[in-house]
Write a protein that holds these residues in place. Structure first.
Motif, PDB file in Angstrom:
ATOM      1  N   THR A   1     -23.349 136.806 -62.783  1.00  0.00           N
ATOM      2  CA  THR A   1     -22.355 137.257 -63.760  1.00  0.00           C
ATOM      3  C   THR A   1     -22.866 138.314 -64.729  1.00  0.00           C
ATOM      4  O   THR A   1     -22.055 139.017 -65.340  1.00  0.00           O
ATOM      5  CB  THR A   1     -21.827 136.060 -64.560  1.00  0.00           C
TER       6      THR A   1
ATOM      7  N   THR B   1     -18.606 137.639 -74.185  1.00  0.00           N
ATOM      8  CA  THR B   1     -17.962 136.338 -74.055  1.00  0.00           C
ATOM      9  C   THR B   1     -16.823 136.348 -73.028  1.00  0.00           C
ATOM     10  O   THR B   1     -16.317 135.299 -72.650  1.00  0.00           O
ATOM     11  CB  THR B   1     -17.420 135.855 -75.410  1.00  0.00           C
TER      12      THR B   1
ATOM     13  N   LEU C   1     -24.129 138.806 -75.914  1.00  0.00           N
ATOM     14  CA  LEU C   1     -23.381 138.140 -74.864  1.00  0.00           C
ATOM     15  C   LEU C   1     -21.954 138.685 -74.835  1.00  0.00           C
ATOM     16  O   LEU C   1     -21.281 138.727 -75.871  1.00  0.00           O
ATOM     17  CB  LEU C   1     -23.345 136.631 -75.128  1.00  0.00           C
TER      18      LEU C   1
ATOM     19  N   TYR D   1     -13.838 129.856 -65.303  1.00  0.00           N
ATOM     20  CA  TYR D   1     -14.395 130.230 -66.600  1.00  0.00           C
ATOM     21  C   TYR D   1     -13.303 130.508 -67.630  1.00  0.00           C
ATOM     22  O   TYR D   1     -13.469 130.227 -68.818  1.00  0.00           O
ATOM     23  CB  TYR D   1     -15.297 131.448 -66.453  1.00  0.00           C
TER      24      TYR D   1
ATOM     25  N   GLY E   1     -23.067 131.543 -69.890  1.00  0.00           N
ATOM     26  CA  GLY E   1     -23.302 132.936 -70.228  1.00  0.00           C
ATOM     27  C   GLY E   1     -24.498 133.115 -71.146  1.00  0.00           C
ATOM     28  O   GLY E   1     -25.304 134.034 -70.963  1.00  0.00           O
TER      29      GLY E   1
ATOM     30  N   PRO F   1     -24.109 138.657 -67.949  1.00  0.00           N
ATOM     31  CA  PRO F   1     -23.320 138.692 -69.175  1.00  0.00           C
ATOM     32  C   PRO F   1     -23.940 139.470 -70.335  1.00  0.00           C
ATOM     33  O   PRO F   1     -23.299 139.614 -71.374  1.00  0.00           O
ATOM     34  CB  PRO F   1     -23.200 137.213 -69.540  1.00  0.00           C
TER      35      PRO F   1
ATOM     36  N   THR G   1     -28.887 135.545 -62.611  1.00  0.00           N
ATOM     37  CA  THR G   1     -27.929 135.010 -63.579  1.00  0.00           C
ATOM     38  C   THR G   1     -26.955 134.107 -62.827  1.00  0.00           C
ATOM     39  O   THR G   1     -26.757 134.272 -61.622  1.00  0.00           O
ATOM     40  CB  THR G   1     -27.140 136.135 -64.294  1.00  0.00           C
TER      41      THR G   1
ATOM     42  N   PHE H   1     -17.344 137.857 -70.003  1.00  0.00           N
ATOM     43  CA  PHE H   1     -18.037 138.361 -68.819  1.00  0.00           C
ATOM     44  C   PHE H   1     -17.347 137.942 -67.520  1.00  0.00           C
ATOM     45  O   PHE H   1     -17.489 138.608 -66.481  1.00  0.00           O
ATOM     46  CB  PHE H   1     -19.483 137.864 -68.801  1.00  0.00           C
ATOM     47  N   HIS H   2     -16.581 136.844 -67.581  1.00  0.00           N
ATOM     48  CA  HIS H   2     -15.949 136.331 -66.361  1.00  0.00           C
ATOM     49  C   HIS H   2     -14.916 137.289 -65.789  1.00  0.00           C
ATOM     50  O   HIS H   2     -14.542 137.165 -64.610  1.00  0.00           O
ATOM     51  CB  HIS H   2     -15.295 134.979 -66.644  1.00  0.00           C
TER      52      HIS H   2
ATOM     53  N   SER I   1     -27.727 132.633 -69.098  1.00  0.00           N
ATOM     54  CA  SER I   1     -27.994 133.784 -68.240  1.00  0.00           C
ATOM     55  C   SER I   1     -28.411 135.004 -69.058  1.00  0.00           C
ATOM     56  O   SER I   1     -29.313 135.754 -68.662  1.00  0.00           O
ATOM     57  CB  SER I   1     -26.759 134.105 -67.395  1.00  0.00           C
TER      58      SER I   1
ATOM     59  N   ARG J   1     -18.127 128.545 -70.054  1.00  0.00           N
ATOM     60  CA  ARG J   1     -18.368 129.986 -69.987  1.00  0.00           C
ATOM     61  C   ARG J   1     -19.446 130.417 -70.978  1.00  0.00           C
ATOM     62  O   ARG J   1     -20.375 131.148 -70.623  1.00  0.00           O
ATOM     63  CB  ARG J   1     -17.054 130.722 -70.253  1.00  0.00           C
TER      64      ARG J   1
END
Length: 206
Positions: A58, A100, A98, A120, A131, A60, A54, A102-103, A134, A127
Motif C-alpha cells: 500500500t 490516511t 501517513l 479499509y 498504514g 502509505p 508494506t 492510502f487505500h 507500513s 487502515r
C-alpha cells in the motif's frame, strides 16, 4: 559486492564498505554543511526509499521536502526547541507523513485484490494501524536510502504534529510521523558513538 550460495542459488551481500556506509559507520547528524542538496539527489533518494515491504503493497508514506527559507519559517516553530538549530542548519528537512486515505490506491498497487480498498474504507482503525506500521517501515528505508546516496540524516519525532499538520496538511488527509534533516555533515556533526545493547539483552532463541 560478495555472494553466498544457499540451496543452489547465489545471493548478493553487501561487502564491509557497504555495511559500514549504511549501518556500522553511519551516524545521526546534528549539524550540516551549507552544501545544497539537489533535486537529483532527492529523486535518487526516493528511487531507493520506495522499495520497502508494506502491507498489501500500500505504500502509505508521503514526503514533503522543506528547503526554502519560507518553508523553514513555517516548520521550525513547530519543532522542539532543542531540535530547531539542527533543522535550521540542514539544507533539507523532510516531513514524513501517513496518507490516511492510502487505500484509494489499492486497485493500482494491489491489483489482484482490489476489494481490499473497500475493507479499509469500512474500517478506519484497521487502515490507520496498518498504514502507520507500513509507513514506519518506509521511514527506516528512507534513512538508509539517504545514507546510500551520500547524505547524512537526522530523524526526529520531537515536534508538534498537530501544528505541522495544520500548517502543511490542512485538509487533514496527511498525518505527520517524523521529520528528517538531510544534507552533508557540518562541524561537530555528531557526538561519540553511544553504546548498543548486547545480544544477551536483546535476543532470544526458540
Amino acid at each position: 559486492m560478495d555472494t553466498v550460495s544457499e540451496a543452489g542459488l547465489s545471493r548478493p551481500q553487501l561487502d564491509a564498505a557497504g555495511r559500514a556506509l549504511l549501518f556500522t559507520d553511519a551516524r545521526t547528524a546534528s549539524s550540516f554543511a551549507p552544501t545544497p542538496v539537489t533535486d537529483a539527489e532527492l529523486t535518487e533518494l526516493w528511487d531507493l526509499a520506495k522499495w520497502p515491504p508494506t502491507a498489501a503493497n500500500t505504500q502509505p508514506l508521503r514526503v514533503l521536502f522543506v528547503r526554502t527559507e519560507e518553508g523553514k519559517a513555517r516548520l521550525i516553530p513547530h519543532l522542539a526547541e532543542g531540535n530547531r538549530p539542527k533543522s535550521q542548519s540542514a539544507p533539507v528537512v523532510a516531513v514524513l507523513a501517513l496518507d490516511t486515505s492510502f487505500h484509494e490506491h489499492v486497485p493500482q498497487v494491489f491489483p489482484h485484490n482490489p476489494g481490499l480498498k473497500d475493507v479499509y474504507e469500512a474500517n478506519k482503525d484497521l487502515r490507520i494501524t496498518n498504514g502507520t506500521f507500513s509507513a514506519a517501515l518506509q521511514i527506516g528505508y528512507f534513512v538508509l536510502a539517504a545514507r546510500a546516496v551520500g547524505l547524512v540524516a537526522g530523524p526526529m519525532t520531537g515536534f508538534d504534529k498537530a501544528g505541522v499538520d495544520a500548517e502543511f496538511f490542512p485538509d487533514g488527509r496527511f498525518a505527520s510521523l517524523a521529520v528528517v534533516n538531510l544534507g552533508h555533515p557540518g562541524e561537530k556533526a555528531w557526538r561519540d558513538r553511544l553504546p548498543r545493547l548486547s545480544p544477551e539483552t536483546t535476543l532470544q532463541w526458540a
